[in-house]
Design an enzyme around this catalytic site. Sequence first.
Site, PDB file in Angstrom:
ATOM      1  N   ASP A  87       0.973  -1.095  -0.040  1.00  0.00           N
ATOM      2  CA  ASP A  87       0.103   0.074   0.073  1.00  0.00           C
ATOM      3  C   ASP A  87       0.713   1.121  -0.116  1.00  0.00           C
ATOM      4  O   ASP A  87       1.992   1.229   0.910  1.00  0.00           O
ATOM      5  CB  ASP A  87      -0.751   0.065   1.131  1.00  0.00           C
ATOM      6  CG  ASP A  87      -1.804   1.156   1.457  1.00  0.00           C
ATOM      7  OD1 ASP A  87      -2.519   1.430   0.292  1.00  0.00           O
ATOM      8  OD2 ASP A  87      -1.475   1.937   2.364  1.00  0.00           O
TER       9      ASP A  87
ATOM     10  N   GLU B 144       1.716  -0.448  -4.821  1.00  0.00           N
ATOM     11  CA  GLU B 144       0.562   0.584  -5.303  1.00  0.00           C
ATOM     12  C   GLU B 144       1.505   1.656  -5.555  1.00  0.00           C
ATOM     13  O   GLU B 144       2.237   2.459  -4.506  1.00  0.00           O
ATOM     14  CB  GLU B 144      -0.531   0.817  -4.330  1.00  0.00           C
ATOM     15  CG  GLU B 144      -1.322   1.827  -4.447  1.00  0.00           C
ATOM     16  CD  GLU B 144      -2.251   2.208  -3.612  1.00  0.00           C
ATOM     17  OE1 GLU B 144      -3.366   2.507  -3.821  1.00  0.00           O
ATOM     18  OE2 GLU B 144      -1.806   2.231  -2.515  1.00  0.00           O
TER      19      GLU B 144
END
Length: 703
Positions: free
Chosen positions: A350, A386
Amino acid sequence: MTEATMPPEAWPGEPYPLGATYDGAGTNFSLFSEVAERVELCLFDAGGAESRLELDEVDAFCWHAYLPSIGPGQRYGFRVHGPWDPGRGLRCNAAKLLLDPYAKAIEGGVDWAPACYPYNFGDEASRNDEDSARYVPRSVVHNPFFDWGNDRPPDVPLNESVIYELHVKGFTARHPEIPEPRRGTYAGLAHPAAIEYLKGLGITAVELLPVHQFVHDAHLVERGLRNYWGYNSIGFLAPHNDYAAAGQRGEQVAEFKAMVRALHGAGIEVILDVVYNHTAEGNHLGPVLSMKGIDNAAYYRLVPDNPQFYYDTTGTGNSLNVGHPHTLQLIMDSLRYWVTDVHVDGFRFDLAASLARQFHEVDRLSAFFDLIQQDPVVSQVKLIAEPWDIGEGGYQVGNFPPLWSEWNGRYRDTVRDFWRGEPATLGEFASRLTGSSDLYQADARHPGASVNFVTAHDGFTVADLVSYNDKHNEANGEDNKDGESYNRSWNCGTEGETDDQDVRTLRHRQQRNFLATLLLSQGVTMLLGGDETGRTQHGNNNAYCQDNEISWLDWEHQDKVLLEFTRRMITLRREHPVLRRRRFFQGVPIRGSVDIGWCRPDGAEMSDDDWGSGIGSVGVFLNGEAITSRDRRGQRVTDDSLLLLFNGHHEPIDWTLPKQWGLSWELIADTAAPEREGSPASSDLSLPVAPRSVVVLIRRDDG
């Protein structure tokens, strides 16, 4: 809660490994803190009584002891005595019970009381000395021994991967064939009914939304909501306890391992969505739960000229200090633990750009990526970034090191634009469809570097993407101000639910268009769980706090037609290696032909001018005889040749099939008219292609 007076017997123990390590006879405890003056190990019995043991052995800033009488199930925490000077970034306070950053299991959650905070409400400059023990979770000693049997990693090549993003709870919370006590748990995901569905769908990996122990934010709890997505980690080595059916005193670890073993038995990999960029302790106004009270400046990035405050590139209040060796060690130890001890097959990071920030700018050769590159364990599993955060220069699609794959945000945006009829996207659409070589080829990466997705947990589902022009997040309690406002969506003429049959027909076709495009694209496919059955969040594009039927999969009201279409498209991808090449197309003559060709609806090959003409339709020829890579046994890979026709126009087209690539064809997929599948087509006759549709043909002659 009472405090016991008799601490257990203690031996000196060892500084490593950090955390609580049970060896079958006793448990070694070790905690890193460079600023601590004293450290107490706090043990809790079944009634909550606390006994404290001072750790007087210190090596390399690791405070440690071995307790021969302590075994699995023991609840514990730490109290760190040291300097309190927030203006210098020092926040030690022994009144706060602290979670072990290396805890493998955690019991309970946070009861949001004033004692959880470092200051007294109404006076941010004050110091709160109320004992927090009764309001915070406990670390738990777990039993590391587990019978893995014949477990083997499926080891699916990236180019063959079809990743299914799912939420452990949301996937099974409403599943009628799973016993109610197991719904929403690791055991529920391991249930034969869940695995049978996943295997029947044809996916190769599940990507689990965060399962590291996380915290439900105070402001959400006050509104009767929860941190459903889980992007608020507090324990990087502990599986989240709310998802355990068996218990929270270490049982969750064995249950998680059993889930991995069951999925592996079905040939399905397990990828974890991990959040190493921040923790649940927030900024200077956030709670003290773990690292903030252990060694604040070591674990968090502080504003250099005003270390009372936190440097935040995540939008959550803090960012982990990956420039500090012990913070890097924590992340790497966590990653290795999940691979070696829990057998997971990869990670999706993330806001990975935050991990690349050693100082201010994003540096793809930062210490974190150097460590990943040289690590003999972590470097061998799937690594997905990401590739953005909210800091300056944070959008880094295409800029990660060669070892990495990336969520391709440009793929998502381009495919959405193409199917909603935006002009001047055709050239970009072609690049995204063929693996985004413009982003990844220059640094020797392959199509597997591009994780293609149209939707993910963050944003609209596919059904909502074709049903809403605007977000509808009123249930979140933030006056619909949260969530992305620019979604590149199109409601097909009516906002939200409708009885208009023409609109409904178009929406169903558009959903098939998105799923077909995704599964016909080179690279790694990522499918959002539930998109294959038409799952809707009723226009909520930020359901992070909706731990309810807004987010959970609805097994009763499935679009069975869409589900069957998705299964067929996944099967088509699996059966045709020309759709999942290991290397980029060359676009030059190979063995007397080309590996790829592009044509207009009149059958003529695309010219340079055509790419900029604004036409909304294109044909793609994929030559199955011109695949240059070999399989794992060194054998040449050959396949049938396919012709993909994409009509993004609002009117039907009589498509002239290009004779130079084949004379006889069979139609094997049509997003507008599935009943045509299996019918023959000829280059001597034009083929009707419906507006806004995809047609796939397979060559049935030698061209």
